[in-house]
Design an enzyme around this catalytic site. Structure first.
Site, PDB file in Angstrom:
ATOM      1  N   GLY A   7      -8.262  52.605 -42.734  1.00 32.35           N
ATOM      2  CA  GLY A   7      -8.311  53.923 -42.102  1.00 32.35           C
ATOM      3  C   GLY A   7      -7.003  54.150 -41.383  1.00 32.35           C
ATOM      4  N   GLY A   9      -5.436  56.664 -40.118  1.00 42.69           N
ATOM      5  CA  GLY A   9      -5.338  57.966 -39.456  1.00 42.69           C
ATOM      6  C   GLY A   9      -4.750  57.791 -38.061  1.00 42.69           C
ATOM      7  N   SER A  10      -5.185  58.651 -37.127  1.00 41.01           N
ATOM      8  CA  SER A  10      -4.610  58.663 -35.774  1.00 41.01           C
ATOM      9  C   SER A  10      -4.737  57.304 -35.081  1.00 41.01           C
ATOM     10  CB  SER A  10      -5.327  59.690 -34.907  1.00 41.01           C
ATOM     11  OG  SER A  10      -5.538  60.873 -35.602  1.00 41.01           O
ATOM     12  N   LYS A 187     -21.733  56.791 -23.500  1.00 40.35           N
ATOM     13  CA  LYS A 187     -20.738  57.701 -24.083  1.00 40.35           C
ATOM     14  C   LYS A 187     -21.423  58.690 -25.038  1.00 40.35           C
ATOM     15  CE  LYS A 187     -16.159  57.900 -26.098  1.00 40.35           C
ATOM     16  NZ  LYS A 187     -15.385  57.409 -27.212  1.00 40.35           N
ATOM     17  N   ASN A 195     -20.031  67.945 -26.138  1.00 37.79           N
ATOM     18  CA  ASN A 195     -19.361  68.370 -27.383  1.00 37.79           C
ATOM     19  C   ASN A 195     -20.038  69.532 -28.119  1.00 37.79           C
ATOM     20  OD1 ASN A 195     -17.858  66.207 -26.583  1.00 37.79           O
ATOM     21  ND2 ASN A 195     -17.778  65.218 -28.583  1.00 37.79           N
ATOM     22  N   SER A 255     -13.383  66.537 -28.965  1.00 41.79           N
ATOM     23  CA  SER A 255     -12.993  66.098 -30.318  1.00 41.79           C
ATOM     24  C   SER A 255     -13.779  66.877 -31.376  1.00 41.79           C
ATOM     25  CB  SER A 255     -13.232  64.593 -30.468  1.00 41.79           C
ATOM     26  OG  SER A 255     -14.578  64.287 -30.180  1.00 41.79           O
TER      27      SER A 255
END
Ligand SMILES: NC(=O)c1ccc[n+]([C@@H]2O[C@H](COP(=O)([O-])OP(=O)(O)OC[C@H]3O[C@@H](n4cnc5c(N)ncnc54)[C@H](OP(=O)(O)O)[C@@H]3O)[C@@H](O)[C@H]2O)c1
Length: 308
Positions: A7, A9-10, A187, A195, A255
């Site tokens: 992965g 990605g970021s 979380k 969100n 996000s």
């Protein structure tokens, strides 16, 4: 240490760059030969600070999932909805000496991965670091944070001291938790309260101060869900935690909202979707949470995005 990162990605590139900077051997596992060819045109894995004042490129190697090399340390850095399929591609390269770190947000994907790897140590991470890609394979560390790591299965094992030292020496701020489930559930609950509403009202986190009754009702329902799920520690002072996060991140876009604004699939099924499934299984009374889930799915549908 030799690291494989699945992965790129970021977060995957953020970890790859910092480990490579400390002379660890890092291998990116990329999707296919086209992605590898694209990566080979890039100057390596890039890392910039939030102000883009410093950018360094690291010459990290890349390979496919079916490479025969065994994997000792694997960082699974894909989205939650890709985790199970991604791990299935490298299962045969892992063994009982391997260690897998799972960076996925929410809950559900980590358990699915651990189930596929009954003999491999799976360490879940709860990360508050913030990163985005300025370009493919070029990560920007936008927000300093903390990574809390802990064993997914509850059989007590010694703390992986070398892993923690390696990460911290590489500037990856890691702490160990003997009870990662509490961190992940807390979380999850905070994400459930914040969100979806930021997507439905298309607003910054701080603008949720306009909906105190709704947020407090959600917190009450999430509190009873967490207690019903045996997570009473995570439920403690939940409402205060939610309001503290809203205040601290008032200027941020969540996000999930960011995914929607970028027309990307969200991790809905691993956040509020997971909470609703658990609530049903436990016969918990959480009508506001279920209504919010439906409203969120409607909002995603209206944007032409997947509802799972
Ligand atoms: N970014 C943050 O600031 C941050 C902070 C905290 C937590 N997280 C969590 O960390 C996780 C990763 O987030 P991210 O922002 O780094 O995601 P991302 O930028 O979307 O990166 C995920 C990467 O995984 C790749 N991938 C997926 N399946 C693959 C496979 N089978 N083989 C090879 N590559 C595969 C994707 O490739 P394709 O593009 O080809 O799909 C993509 O490059 C998420 O659960 C997120 O919620 C992120």
């Amino acid at each position: 240490m030799i690291w494989h990162i699945l992965g790129a990605g970021s977060l995957g590139c953020l970890w790859a760059a910092r480990l490579a900077a400390q002379q660890h051997t890092v291998q990116l596992i990329l999707r296919n030969t086209e992605t590898i060819a694209g990566y080979q045109q890039a100057p390596g894995v890039g890392l910039s600070d939030a102000q883009h004042q410093h950018t360094v490129y690291y010459p990290v190697s890349a390979q496919l999932a079916d490479d025969p090399q065994p994997i000792k340390h694997l960082l699974l850095a894909c989205k939650a909805y890709d985790a199970e399929a991604a791990i299935a591609q490298v299962t045969q390269r892992l063994n009982s000496d391997s260690l897998v770190i799972l960076l996925q947000n929410g809950l559900g994907s980590q358990q699915a991965v651990q189930k596929r790897l009954p003999n491999t140590r799976c360490i879940a991470a709860s990360s508050t670091e913030g990163a985005y890609l300025a370009a493919p394979f070029h990560s920007v560390l936008a927000g300093q944070g903390q990574v809390i790591l802990g064993d997914l299965d509850t059989n007590a094992r010694p703390q992986p001291q070398q892993l923690l030292e390696t990460c911290n020496a590489a500037g990856i701020p890691c702490l160990w938790s003997a009870d990662i489930a509490t961190q992940l559930w807390r979380k999850l609950a905070i994400n459930c309260a914040i969100n979806p509403l930021t997507v439905i009202y298309n607003c910054l986190n701080g603008e949720l101060r306009n909906y105190p009754e709704l947020i407090n009702t959600l917190c009450d329902e999430l509190h009873s869900l967490l207690c019903g799920a045996g997570q009473s520690e995570a439920a403690q002072a939940l409402q205060e935690h939610v309001w503290a996060v809203i205040d601290k991140t008032a200027a941020n876009s969540s996000s999930m909202r960011q995914d929607v604004l970028n027309q990307r699939r969200t991790e809905i099924s691993y956040i509020i979707g997971f909470a609703c499934t658990q609530s049903r299984a436990l016969s918990c009374h959480t009508p506001t949470l279920h209504a919010l889930h439906t409203q969120l799915q409607d909002a995603l549908l209206a944007q032409g995005l997947p509802t799972v």
